[in-house]
Design an enzyme around this catalytic site. Structure first.
Site, PDB file in Angstrom:
ATOM      1  N   LYS A 129       5.020   2.908   1.653  1.00 44.79           N
ATOM      2  CA  LYS A 129       6.409   2.509   2.063  1.00 44.79           C
ATOM      3  C   LYS A 129       6.635   3.968   2.368  1.00 44.79           C
ATOM      4  O   LYS A 129       6.648   5.607   2.389  1.00 44.79           O
ATOM      5  CB  LYS A 129       7.570   2.562   0.686  1.00 44.79           C
ATOM      6  N   GLY A 130       7.541   3.804   4.000  1.00 43.45           N
ATOM      7  CA  GLY A 130       7.603   5.209   4.805  1.00 43.45           C
ATOM      8  C   GLY A 130       9.098   4.872   5.417  1.00 43.45           C
ATOM      9  O   GLY A 130       9.925   4.039   4.918  1.00 43.45           O
ATOM     10  N   GLY A 131       9.118   5.947   6.238  1.00 40.50           N
ATOM     11  CA  GLY A 131      11.284   5.841   6.030  1.00 40.50           C
ATOM     12  C   GLY A 131      11.729   4.796   6.731  1.00 40.50           C
ATOM     13  O   GLY A 131      12.464   4.443   6.670  1.00 40.50           O
ATOM     14  N   PHE A 132      10.401   4.098   7.787  1.00 39.06           N
ATOM     15  CA  PHE A 132      11.045   3.217   9.025  1.00 39.06           C
ATOM     16  C   PHE A 132      10.175   1.604   8.223  1.00 39.06           C
ATOM     17  O   PHE A 132       9.908   0.840   9.282  1.00 39.06           O
ATOM     18  CB  PHE A 132      11.074   3.252  10.221  1.00 39.06           C
ATOM     19  N   GLY A 133       9.475   1.388   7.085  1.00 35.52           N
ATOM     20  CA  GLY A 133       8.557   0.280   7.189  1.00 35.52           C
ATOM     21  C   GLY A 133       7.702   0.223   5.939  1.00 35.52           C
ATOM     22  O   GLY A 133       7.392   1.578   4.747  1.00 35.52           O
ATOM     23  N   VAL A 162       3.761  -0.843   4.420  1.00 34.91           N
ATOM     24  CA  VAL A 162       3.221  -0.738   4.681  1.00 34.91           C
ATOM     25  C   VAL A 162       2.023  -1.342   3.452  1.00 34.91           C
ATOM     26  O   VAL A 162       2.209  -1.673   2.188  1.00 34.91           O
ATOM     27  CB  VAL A 162       2.136   0.622   4.571  1.00 34.91           C
ATOM     28  N   LEU A 222       1.181  -0.816  -0.040  1.00 33.63           N
ATOM     29  CA  LEU A 222      -0.081   0.068   0.107  1.00 33.63           C
ATOM     30  C   LEU A 222       0.719   0.994   0.156  1.00 33.63           C
ATOM     31  O   LEU A 222       0.415   1.935  -0.407  1.00 33.63           O
ATOM     32  CB  LEU A 222      -1.237   0.105   1.406  1.00 33.63           C
ATOM     33  N   ASP A 260       5.436  15.743  12.215  1.00 34.50           N
ATOM     34  CA  ASP A 260       6.023  15.322  10.743  1.00 34.50           C
ATOM     35  C   ASP A 260       4.200  15.380   9.922  1.00 34.50           C
ATOM     36  O   ASP A 260       3.962  14.175   9.047  1.00 34.50           O
ATOM     37  CB  ASP A 260       6.258  13.253  10.677  1.00 34.50           C
TER      38      ASP A 260
END
Length: 277
Positions: free
Chosen positions: A17-21, A23, A15, A137
């Site tokens: 992508k973020g800085g630490f994972g 989804v 779904l 953020d």
């Protein structure tokens, strides 16, 4: 790990992508969910995991994404959220989203409703929960949209609570996203709720203009400097997202632009509060 694999059908559908994972789409008890996977090997990721669990376990609001549950099984961490069918605001406004999902251009009315609902989520963090919180953020990628385009804030891994003694100020290492980061906070390391207001002002400018926050090919690199420059030319039509094809309320557009520019005032004391929304 086995539970997360089963829930996401072996991590089949990403779904976001973020800085630490990353989804993934998942299913839990016949309900759709979003599963964010983080790695224990990232110290910052583990810190953010704990921060999200702590905040979303005690804070509940209709415009904050709901935490359904979490997993911590040796090698991997997973946060399980309610599923938001229309993704995040940034991708939904982008040409890429419309091309891949055949979405429509968000109407002016949709955009204003999304802005108001995101503001209500922030107002709750700043004034409604105890102790008060600052998100740290705020950006278009953390505003998620459900199937009716209702907005909810997500990604609370950088959120910090204020002391309960009434001092809306805390000294902390600077964190946030370039372009959205409050220059006063960046300069002084002194965090207040007005840092979220600055970031929200940048979000409003994106909603109005559909311009990149930072664009080195533009006459002014940063979106707020560009908006001010365009305003000196005296016509709001130079600023409004051309994909709206002129279908917006001019009075509403001027008021929203004025509010956005107030939010990004270099001096935090001169910015409005979330009550203004």
């Amino acid at each position: 790990m086995g539970g997360a694999m089963k829930m996401t059908n072996n991590f089949q559908r990403v779904l976001g992508k973020g800085g630490f994972g990353t989804v993934y789409h998942g299913n839990l008890d016949d309900a759709q969910v979003a599963v964010k996977m983080l790695s224990h090997s990232s110290a910052q990721g583990y810190k953010e995991f704990n921060a999200e669990v702590e905040l979303l376990s005690r804070v509940h609001h209709r415009h904050l994404v709901r935490l359904v549950g979490y997993c911590d099984d040796r090698d991997n961490l997973a946060l399980i959220y309610e599923y938001m069918a229309n993704g995040d605001l940034k991708e939904h406004m982008s040409a890429h989203y419309r091309k891949t999902r055949r979405g429509n251009v968000l109407t002016w009315e949709n955009r204003m409703q999304i802005a108001v609902e995101a503001a209500q989520g922030l107002e709750y963090l700043h004034y409604g929960c105890q102790p008060p919180m600052v998100h740290r953020d705020v950006k278009t990628t953390i505003i998620l949209l459900n199937e009716r385009y209702g907005a909810k804030l997500a990604d609370f891994g950088l959120s910090i609570s204020f002391p309960i003694d009434g001092e809306y100020h805390v000294s902390t290492a600077v964190a946030g996203t370039p372009g959205y980061l409050d220059p006063e906070y960046h300069r002084t390391n002194s965090l207040t709720e007005k840092s979220d207001i600055y970031s929200f002002g940048i979000v409003l400018l994106e909603i109005i203009t559909n311009q990149p926050v930072i664009d080195k090919t533009r006459e002014r690199t940063h979106i707020n400097e560009w908006a001010v420059l365009m305003l000196t030319k005296g016509d709001i039509r130079n600023i409004i997202d051309p994909k709206l094809m002129g279908d917006y309320d001019t009075n509403s557009a001027w008021k929203t632009l004025e509010l956005a520019l107030g939010c990004v005032n270099p001096s935090s004391n001169r910015r409005p509060t979330m009550h203004t929304f």
